[in-house]
Enzyme design. Structure first.
Site, PDB file in Angstrom:
ATOM      1  CG  HIS A 207      -0.355   0.379   2.515  1.00 17.64           C
ATOM      2  ND1 HIS A 207      -1.066   0.845   3.586  1.00 17.64           N
ATOM      3  CD2 HIS A 207       0.926   0.317   2.958  1.00 17.64           C
ATOM      4  CE1 HIS A 207      -0.276   1.075   4.615  1.00 17.64           C
ATOM      5  NE2 HIS A 207       0.938   0.755   4.265  1.00 17.64           N
TER       6      HIS A 207
ATOM      7  CB  CYS B 241       3.694   5.596   5.046  1.00 16.65           C
ATOM      8  SG  CYS B 241       4.276   4.538   6.368  1.00 16.65           S
TER       9      CYS B 241
ATOM     10  CG  HIS C  10       5.330   0.830   2.317  1.00 16.30           C
ATOM     11  ND1 HIS C  10       4.677   1.994   1.981  1.00 16.30           N
ATOM     12  CD2 HIS C  10       4.797   0.433   3.491  1.00 16.30           C
ATOM     13  CE1 HIS C  10       3.801   2.282   2.929  1.00 16.30           C
ATOM     14  NE2 HIS C  10       3.846   1.350   3.855  1.00 16.30           N
TER      15      HIS C  10
ATOM     16  CG  HIS D   4       2.937  -3.078   6.150  1.00 16.58           C
ATOM     17  ND1 HIS D   4       3.909  -2.606   7.005  1.00 16.58           N
ATOM     18  CD2 HIS D   4       2.429  -1.981   5.537  1.00 16.58           C
ATOM     19  CE1 HIS D   4       3.975  -1.295   6.912  1.00 16.58           C
ATOM     20  NE2 HIS D   4       3.094  -0.877   6.020  1.00 16.58           N
TER      21      HIS D   4
ATOM     22  CG  ASP E 144      -1.881 -13.611   0.857  1.00 19.41           C
ATOM     23  OD1 ASP E 144      -1.026 -12.876   1.389  1.00 19.41           O
ATOM     24  OD2 ASP E 144      -1.681 -14.819   0.602  1.00 19.41           O
ATOM     25  CG  HIS E 145       1.012 -12.611  -2.253  1.00 14.03           C
ATOM     26  ND1 HIS E 145       0.691 -13.331  -1.133  1.00 14.03           N
ATOM     27  CD2 HIS E 145       2.330 -12.812  -2.459  1.00 14.03           C
ATOM     28  CE1 HIS E 145       1.767 -13.953  -0.698  1.00 14.03           C
ATOM     29  NE2 HIS E 145       2.789 -13.661  -1.472  1.00 14.03           N
TER      30      HIS E 145
ATOM     31  CD  GLU F 180       0.874  -0.421   8.705  1.00 11.36           C
ATOM     32  OE1 GLU F 180      -0.017  -0.037   7.928  1.00 11.36           O
ATOM     33  OE2 GLU F 180       1.576   0.353   9.356  1.00 11.36           O
TER      34      GLU F 180
HETATM   35 NI    NI Z   1       2.634   1.048   5.446  1.00 11.32          NI
END
Ligand code: NI
Length: 138
Positions: free
Chosen positions: A14, A33, A39, A41, A79-80, A127
Site C-alpha cells: 500500500h 509511507c 511498500h 507489510h 493476500d499479495h 501492520e
Molecule cells: Ni505502510
C-alpha cells in the site's frame, strides 16, 4: 461470555496518500509511507467472536468455519494484493490499517452471524509486530 479468536496472515502492499493534498503535504504527514512506488507489510489479523458456548458442542463458534469465512471473504481478497489498487472494498478509501480493520469488520460481521450464535467482538490488525489497531465496531 467466552471470547474465541482466530489468527490469520496476509501480505499486502500500500501507500498512504491523500489525493486532495500536495506532494509536500503528503510527504510531511505520511513520511516514507507516502512513497509513490508502494511498500509492503506482513499483516496479522486476529478476529474475536464472543458468546455463550453451545450446550451440544461446547463451542462459541466452530473455529474451522471461522477460519474458512476469514480466508474466503477477506484473506483471499487481500493476500499479495495492493490495497490501493487491487482490493474492491478499499476503492476510494485511505489504505490505512484503521480503515482496513473497519472494512474487514463490515465483511465478517454478517458472515459470523450466519454460522454462530456468537457475535463479532473485535478485529485486531497488526501492520508490524509493534503497530496494530483494534476495532470494536463503533
Ligand atoms: Ni505502510
Amino acid at each position: 461470555m467466552v471470547y474465541v479468536s482466530r489468527k490469520e496472515h496476509f501480505n499486502a502492499a500500500h501507500k498512504l496518500y491523500n489525493p486532495d493534498w500536495s506532494e509536500e503535504k503528503n510527504k510531511e504527514i505520511f513520511g516514507p509511507c507516502s512513497n509513490a512506488n508502494w511498500h509492503g507489510h506482513n499483516f496479522e489479523l486476529i478476529v474475536t467472536v464472543k458468546g455463550i458456548p453451545d450446550a451440544d458442542t461446547g463451542f462459541v463458534i466452530d473455529l474451522k468455519k471461522l477460519s474458512t469465512i476469514i480466508r474466503t471473504t477477506v484473506i483471499d481478497k487481500l493476500d499479495h494484493k495492493n490495497l490501493n489498487v487491487d482490493v474492491e472494498f478499499m476503492k476510494g478509501k485511505m489504505a490505512s490499517t484503521e480503515v482496513l480493520a473497519m472494512e474487514i469488520w463490515k465483511i465478517l460481521e454478517p458472515e459470523i452471524t450466519k454460522v454462530s450464535k456468537g457475535v463479532l467482538h473485535s478485529i485486531k490488525l497488526y501492520e508490524t509486530p509493534r503497530n496494530f489497531v483494534e476495532y470494536l465496531g463503533e
